[in-house]
Design a protein around this motif. Structure first.
Motif, PDB file in Angstrom:
ATOM      1  N   LYS A 113       0.826  -1.210   0.000  1.00 30.84           N
ATOM      2  CA  LYS A 113       0.000   0.000   0.000  1.00 30.84           C
ATOM      3  C   LYS A 113       0.861   1.262   0.000  1.00 30.84           C
ATOM      4  O   LYS A 113       0.548   2.240  -0.693  1.00 30.84           O
ATOM      5  N   ALA A 149       0.859   4.161  -2.858  1.00 32.32           N
ATOM      6  CA  ALA A 149       0.553   5.552  -2.503  1.00 32.32           C
ATOM      7  C   ALA A 149       1.624   6.503  -3.027  1.00 32.32           C
ATOM      8  O   ALA A 149       1.306   7.582  -3.550  1.00 32.32           O
ATOM      9  N   ILE A 202      -7.276   8.562  -0.553  1.00 28.80           N
ATOM     10  CA  ILE A 202      -8.054   7.661   0.295  1.00 28.80           C
ATOM     11  C   ILE A 202      -9.495   7.555  -0.193  1.00 28.80           C
ATOM     12  O   ILE A 202     -10.141   6.503  -0.047  1.00 28.80           O
ATOM     13  N   ARG A 235      -9.421   4.995  -2.932  1.00 26.83           N
ATOM     14  CA  ARG A 235      -9.214   3.666  -2.335  1.00 26.83           C
ATOM     15  C   ARG A 235     -10.519   3.102  -1.779  1.00 26.83           C
ATOM     16  O   ARG A 235     -10.860   1.939  -2.008  1.00 26.83           O
ATOM     17  N   TYR A 272     -10.691   5.001   9.323  1.00 24.06           N
ATOM     18  CA  TYR A 272     -10.708   6.315   8.678  1.00 24.06           C
ATOM     19  C   TYR A 272      -9.542   7.184   9.146  1.00 24.06           C
ATOM     20  O   TYR A 272      -8.707   7.614   8.351  1.00 24.06           O
ATOM     21  N   SER A 321      -5.955   5.547   8.584  1.00 24.07           N
ATOM     22  CA  SER A 321      -5.586   5.518   7.166  1.00 24.07           C
ATOM     23  C   SER A 321      -5.280   6.913   6.645  1.00 24.07           C
ATOM     24  O   SER A 321      -4.323   7.109   5.884  1.00 24.07           O
ATOM     25  N   PHE A 322      -6.089   7.878   7.045  1.00 27.84           N
ATOM     26  CA  PHE A 322      -5.881   9.238   6.569  1.00 27.84           C
ATOM     27  C   PHE A 322      -4.539   9.787   7.042  1.00 27.84           C
ATOM     28  O   PHE A 322      -3.771  10.373   6.261  1.00 27.84           O
ATOM     29  N   PHE A 328      -1.659   8.061   5.071  1.00 27.33           N
ATOM     30  CA  PHE A 328      -1.447   8.576   3.723  1.00 27.33           C
ATOM     31  C   PHE A 328      -0.925  10.012   3.737  1.00 27.33           C
ATOM     32  O   PHE A 328      -0.169  10.412   2.841  1.00 27.33           O
ATOM     33  N   SER A 354      -1.095   7.738  13.167  1.00 27.02           N
ATOM     34  CA  SER A 354      -1.824   6.626  12.559  1.00 27.02           C
ATOM     35  C   SER A 354      -1.664   5.354  13.368  1.00 27.02           C
ATOM     36  O   SER A 354      -2.634   4.640  13.645  1.00 27.02           O
ATOM     37  N   SER A 384     -14.568   8.698   4.486  1.00 25.62           N
ATOM     38  CA  SER A 384     -13.529   9.126   3.548  1.00 25.62           C
ATOM     39  C   SER A 384     -14.130   9.780   2.305  1.00 25.62           C
ATOM     40  O   SER A 384     -13.615  10.797   1.811  1.00 25.62           O
ATOM     41  N   SER A 393      -5.305   3.144  -8.123  1.00 21.50           N
ATOM     42  CA  SER A 393      -6.288   3.143  -7.042  1.00 21.50           C
ATOM     43  C   SER A 393      -7.020   1.808  -6.972  1.00 21.50           C
ATOM     44  O   SER A 393      -7.328   1.308  -5.882  1.00 21.50           O
ATOM     45  N   THR A 402      -5.872  -3.832   0.002  1.00 20.84           N
ATOM     46  CA  THR A 402      -6.902  -3.651   1.021  1.00 20.84           C
ATOM     47  C   THR A 402      -7.782  -4.891   1.146  1.00 20.84           C
ATOM     48  O   THR A 402      -7.791  -5.559   2.185  1.00 20.84           O
TER      49      THR A 402
END
Length: 313
Positions: free
Chosen positions: A35, A39, A53, A56, A95, A98-99, A102, A176, A211, A234, A242
């Motif tokens: 991942k 990215a 995101i 994704r 959420y 992951s945010f 990234f 994260s 997201s 993506s 994922t």
């Protein structure tokens, strides 16, 4: 990052089944770690973390929604309190984590990102000790020391080349890892009560909705129009980094138990380090290898403690 998993099985496992499950666990760990590399490739097309995101989750949402609907139809309805818990867990564990992940990847190497995320078990340990007043054993202190010294080693090495951006990115990824540790602590009881597949499906649906809503709140809809390469990457991010890892991890746990599947995940930082060098041209230095080795040694020491008395042979 790794998914919540149930306890290890209680009976010895045939060698052929164990090797097959181990192979699935290793493959899932490598895919999930990829991942970070995907990215970094997407950022070359000048999209930001909010857009990345959103794409994704747009591509992965239908699968998790289908699983959630299946579980809703075949199992008893959740209590109102459990619904609120899952809402909170989905926002914090998938959420937010992951945010922040990234966001951090915009500033640091894929290898450093994976190493920081790999500290999640140590954050679980630290939060348990601070919040629930659980004492930390000598072995756990050794594991913590090894892991954090390894991270500091790689961080200082990367800081020399990236300056303030490296520090900022590392802080985002650190956030994260901490948010996902909170999710793991909060989800332990629910995994046992409603099952990991149901919990992950519901939580991922909530994360997807958050997201996607975030994208439309912060970005113009015209940003949905991107080069075909962005759609392709993506889609790879959603399916291979994922969806597949989530279900592969669950299959592996069912076959070989949680401790063995968790240890197989240790291949993640190593695979990311070399994939970053192969695909992104990120350097692999002796300092990075030493730091990676220390982190892996620390997590292995911690996982060995958890595995003592297990039934996997």
């Amino acid at each position: 990052m790794s998914q919540p998993i149930p306890a290890a099985t209680a009976t010895p496992i045939p060698r052929s089944v164990f090797l097959g499950g181990l192979a699935i666990a290793v493959a899932g760990a490598i895919l999930f770690s990829t991942k970070a590399v995907i990215a970094k490739l997407l950022y070359r097309y000048h999209i930001d973390a909010v857009t990345l995101i959103a794409f994704r989750m747009l591509f992965s949402f239908p699968v998790f929604a289908a699983v959630a609907l299946w579980k809703m139809r075949t199992e008893a309805p959740l209590a109102v309190a459990d619904r609120w818990r899952i809402l909170g867990l989905g926002l914090v564990g998938y959420y937010l984590s992951s945010f922040l992940d990234f966001l951090g990847l915009q500033y640091i190497t894929a290898g450093l990102e994976r190493l920081i995320l790999f500290l999640t078990p140590t954050f679980v340990l630290a939060i348990t000790a601070l919040v629930f007043k659980r004492p930390i054993s000598v072995r756990e202190w050794v594991a913590l020391a090894l892991s954090y010294f390894g991270i500091v080693l790689v961080f200082v090495h990367d800081l020399a080349g990236g300056g303030g951006d490296t520090a900022l990115g590392a802080l985002f990824v650190l956030g994260s890892a901490i948010s996902y540790a909170v999710y793991l602590l909060g989800s332990g009881e629910m995994v046992r009560r409603i099952g990991s597949l149901r919990l992950v499906a519901y939580a991922m649906c909530i994360s997807s909705a958050a997201s996607i809503a975030q994208f439309f709140a912060l970005r113009p809809a015209t940003l949905l129009i991107q080069p075909m390469e962005v759609y392709g990457l993506s889609l790879v991010n959603a399916i291979f980094c994922t969806i597949f890892p989530v279900f592969m991890t669950m299959v592996a746990v069912q076959r070989i138990g949680a401790p063995a599947a968790s240890q197989a995940g240790m291949i993640g930082p190593v695979s990311t380090l070399f994939l970053g060098a192969l695909v992104l041209g990120e350097p692999v230095t002796a300092v990075q290898l030493a730091g990676t080795g220390l982190v892996l040694a620390g997590i292995y020491t911690l996982s060995r403690k958890k595995q003592e008395g297990g039934a996997v042979k």
